[in-house]
Design a protein around this motif. Structure first.
Motif, PDB file in Angstrom:
ATOM      1  N   ASN A 103       0.829  -1.208   0.000  1.00  0.00           N
ATOM      2  CA  ASN A 103       0.000   0.000   0.000  1.00  0.00           C
ATOM      3  C   ASN A 103       0.862   1.257   0.000  1.00  0.00           C
ATOM      4  OD1 ASN A 103      -2.669  -1.019  -0.033  1.00  0.00           O
ATOM      5  ND2 ASN A 103      -2.519  -1.557   2.135  1.00  0.00           N
ATOM      6  N   ARG A 104       1.883   1.236   0.821  1.00  0.00           N
ATOM      7  CA  ARG A 104       2.711   2.433   1.012  1.00  0.00           C
ATOM      8  C   ARG A 104       3.502   2.791  -0.241  1.00  0.00           C
ATOM      9  NH1 ARG A 104       6.649   3.236   6.240  1.00  0.00           N
ATOM     10  NH2 ARG A 104       7.153   5.440   5.905  1.00  0.00           N
ATOM     11  N   TYR A 105       4.186   1.802  -0.813  1.00  0.00           N
ATOM     12  CA  TYR A 105       5.125   2.094  -1.894  1.00  0.00           C
ATOM     13  C   TYR A 105       4.566   1.859  -3.295  1.00  0.00           C
ATOM     14  CZ  TYR A 105       8.483   2.166   1.934  1.00  0.00           C
ATOM     15  OH  TYR A 105       9.144   2.462   3.099  1.00  0.00           O
ATOM     16  N   LEU A 106       3.562   0.998  -3.413  1.00  0.00           N
ATOM     17  CA  LEU A 106       3.023   0.686  -4.734  1.00  0.00           C
ATOM     18  C   LEU A 106       1.699   1.387  -5.004  1.00  0.00           C
ATOM     19  CD1 LEU A 106       4.519  -1.243  -6.735  1.00  0.00           C
ATOM     20  CD2 LEU A 106       5.257  -1.510  -4.382  1.00  0.00           C
ATOM     21  N   LYS A 107       0.673   1.024  -4.253  1.00  0.00           N
ATOM     22  CA  LYS A 107      -0.663   1.541  -4.567  1.00  0.00           C
ATOM     23  C   LYS A 107      -0.772   3.046  -4.356  1.00  0.00           C
ATOM     24  CE  LYS A 107      -4.186  -1.020  -4.005  1.00  0.00           C
ATOM     25  NZ  LYS A 107      -5.191  -1.915  -3.380  1.00  0.00           N
ATOM     26  N   TYR A 155      -2.173   3.043   7.546  1.00  0.00           N
ATOM     27  CA  TYR A 155      -1.715   4.092   8.458  1.00  0.00           C
ATOM     28  C   TYR A 155      -0.606   4.965   7.862  1.00  0.00           C
ATOM     29  CZ  TYR A 155       2.657   1.644   9.471  1.00  0.00           C
ATOM     30  OH  TYR A 155       3.894   1.058   9.360  1.00  0.00           O
ATOM     31  N   SER A 156       0.046   4.513   6.785  1.00  0.00           N
ATOM     32  CA  SER A 156       1.178   5.264   6.227  1.00  0.00           C
ATOM     33  C   SER A 156       0.750   6.366   5.266  1.00  0.00           C
ATOM     34  CB  SER A 156       2.140   4.306   5.500  1.00  0.00           C
ATOM     35  OG  SER A 156       1.498   3.715   4.379  1.00  0.00           O
ATOM     36  N   LEU A 157      -0.554   6.527   5.012  1.00  0.00           N
ATOM     37  CA  LEU A 157      -1.017   7.538   4.064  1.00  0.00           C
ATOM     38  C   LEU A 157      -0.690   8.957   4.552  1.00  0.00           C
ATOM     39  CD1 LEU A 157      -4.489   6.076   3.060  1.00  0.00           C
ATOM     40  CD2 LEU A 157      -2.515   6.341   1.571  1.00  0.00           C
ATOM     41  N   THR A 158      -0.216   9.770   3.617  1.00  0.00           N
ATOM     42  CA  THR A 158       0.115  11.162   3.920  1.00  0.00           C
ATOM     43  C   THR A 158      -1.114  12.047   3.709  1.00  0.00           C
ATOM     44  OG1 THR A 158       0.757  11.703   1.653  1.00  0.00           O
ATOM     45  CG2 THR A 158       2.458  10.741   3.081  1.00  0.00           C
ATOM     46  N   GLN A 159      -1.007  13.304   4.128  1.00  0.00           N
ATOM     47  CA  GLN A 159      -2.101  14.251   3.915  1.00  0.00           C
ATOM     48  C   GLN A 159      -2.404  14.413   2.424  1.00  0.00           C
ATOM     49  OE1 GLN A 159      -4.171  16.286   6.261  1.00  0.00           O
ATOM     50  NE2 GLN A 159      -3.566  14.357   7.230  1.00  0.00           N
ATOM     51  N   THR A 165      -7.471  10.432  -2.458  1.00  0.00           N
ATOM     52  CA  THR A 165      -7.891   9.030  -2.420  1.00  0.00           C
ATOM     53  C   THR A 165      -9.370   8.954  -2.072  1.00  0.00           C
ATOM     54  OG1 THR A 165      -5.686   8.281  -1.716  1.00  0.00           O
ATOM     55  CG2 THR A 165      -7.516   6.777  -1.320  1.00  0.00           C
ATOM     56  N   ARG A 166     -10.087   8.065  -2.733  1.00  0.00           N
ATOM     57  CA  ARG A 166     -11.500   7.820  -2.449  1.00  0.00           C
ATOM     58  C   ARG A 166     -11.668   6.355  -2.052  1.00  0.00           C
ATOM     59  NH1 ARG A 166     -10.554  12.363  -3.028  1.00  0.00           N
ATOM     60  NH2 ARG A 166     -11.412  13.878  -4.519  1.00  0.00           N
ATOM     61  N   ASN A 286       4.337   7.337  11.165  1.00  0.00           N
ATOM     62  CA  ASN A 286       3.616   8.306  10.334  1.00  0.00           C
ATOM     63  C   ASN A 286       2.409   8.797  11.127  1.00  0.00           C
ATOM     64  OD1 ASN A 286       2.886   9.676   7.761  1.00  0.00           O
ATOM     65  ND2 ASN A 286       1.101   8.325   7.883  1.00  0.00           N
ATOM     66  N   TRP A 287       2.390  10.095  11.390  1.00  0.00           N
ATOM     67  CA  TRP A 287       1.266  10.691  12.114  1.00  0.00           C
ATOM     68  C   TRP A 287       0.256  11.259  11.118  1.00  0.00           C
ATOM     69  CZ3 TRP A 287       0.691   9.783  17.122  1.00  0.00           C
ATOM     70  CH2 TRP A 287       1.830   9.430  17.868  1.00  0.00           C
ATOM     71  N   ILE A 288      -0.985  10.805  11.213  1.00  0.00           N
ATOM     72  CA  ILE A 288      -2.053  11.296  10.340  1.00  0.00           C
ATOM     73  C   ILE A 288      -2.803  12.450  11.003  1.00  0.00           C
ATOM     74  CG2 ILE A 288      -4.275  10.711   9.290  1.00  0.00           C
ATOM     75  CD1 ILE A 288      -3.177   7.945   8.708  1.00  0.00           C
TER      76      ILE A 288
END
Length: 354
Positions: A103-107, A155-159, A165-166, A286-288
């Protein structure tokens, strides 16, 4: 009208996500990430590769919906960012979660880059989680169907990624997703959910590592907590913290893997009671919910995917590492796995257990 790139895995969830976005009036493009070939994972060329099957299922779903479709070859990125990390983690005595790295590096990185090249406003995924904006900040929240909640692996998604993202399934239950797929006549409406790691379909992680690397992990000693030798292990990649099966050690009471000492090539065994601890350290956090987190906070935490969250006191150290002290002892806290923090149904952030 938004233009969106749908991450289509070939499963029912991403197919229904594509349908829902089209129903909302979006201009939709379907895309599948081609992540590996048979020979990459030590499977005979004569066998049908599940990766190719998934591409074909996704293509059929896109055709059914009447939307353009692409298959992107990300196999080199997948090797470097997922498979190699997976192997390195096991060889260090840790237990990785490759779905988080994918999820973090590919998607949400490589596919997100392709979406921008294609002029898309957002990427769409079939994950069961929600993205909401509050007070100018994008937040990640649990799915309303908690039995399917996938916020832990996101959890690694950035702002920036959250903003583009939907996740249209986040407010739905899986039964509703299946119902929509059946009503729309999707070919994959009854396709089972994947329960394994895509590149290790037989679940034999150690066998995969041996085939992939061409090297055997050396045998070593099983020891108790005092260092007394109890027997010989087959190689540290065969074991994870909390494991009982497959040890082959005769003892008066059940023994479990408590710790893996990669430097000394030893596997430390203990009683089940000794597996419980209240503290952990984590890094790569990673803080969301915050740009700058408070030095100390109360939260609930998961230390494995399907665990119910447990109350803890969280301290953020000056070097960015995070120290957790749980209210109650937790069983088999495992290096390499993720710890994800929550405030109710909101993800505060997450990192890797040391």
């Amino acid at each position: 009208m938004d233009k969106v790139l749908i991450a289509m895995s070939g499963g029912v969830d991403s197919s229904v996500a594509a349908f829902l976005m089209k129903e909302q009036g979006c201009e939709c493009i379907g895309a599948t990430m081609k992540l590996f070939h048979n020979e990459d994972i030590g499977v005979s060329r004569t066998k049908t590769c599940r990766s190719l099957e998934d591409v074909e299922d996704a293509r059929l779903a896109a055709l059914h919906l009447g939307i353009p479709y692409y298959a992107f070859n990300f196999s080199d990125d997948f090797k470097g960012q997922v498979i190699d990390r997976f192997i390195s983690s096991y060889e260090r005595g840790a237990t990785p979660n490759p779905c988080i790295d994918c999820n973090r590096y590919l998607k949400f990185e490589r596919l997100y880059e392709r979406a921008r090249i294609l002029g898309c406003d957002a990427i769409v995924a079939g994950h069961y989680a929600r993205i909401e904006q509050e007070n100018g900040r994008w937040l990640l929240k649990k799915s309303l169907d908690e039995s399917k909640d996938q916020s832990y692996v996101l959890y690694s998604l950035t702002q920036d990624q959250l903003a583009h993202t939907r996740l249209p399934l986040g407010a739905m239950h899986k039964s509703e997703t299946r119902r929509i797929a059946e009503e729309q006549g999707f070919y994959n409406a009854d396709k089972p959910d994947s329960q394994d790691i895509c590149f290790v379909p037989d679940g034999d992680y150690a066998g995969f590592i041996a085939r992939y690397t061409g090297r055997d992990c050396p045998a070593g000693d099983f020891v108790d907590e005092s260092g007394r030798v109890l027997g010989r292990h087959k190689g540290i990649v065969h074991y994870t913290v909390g494991q009982r099966k497959g040890l082959g050690i005769a003892a008066d009471a059940p023994l479990y893997v408590k710790r893996i000492d990669a430097a000394e090539n030893r596997v430390v065994l203990s009683s089940n009671d000794a597996l419980f601890s209240r503290e952990l350290m984590a890094n790569d956090f990673n803080w969301i919910a915050y740009d700058v987190p408070p030095r100390e906070l109360r939260a609930t935490a998961r230390v494995r995917y399907h665990q119910r969250e447990q109350a803890a006191t969280v301290t953020v150290l000056e070097d960015g590492h995070v120290h957790l002290v749980f209210d109650e002892p937790q069983r088999a806290i495992t290096p390499g796995q993720a710890v994800v923090l929550y405030d109710g149904d909101t993800v505060l952030g997450g990192g890797t257990i040391l």
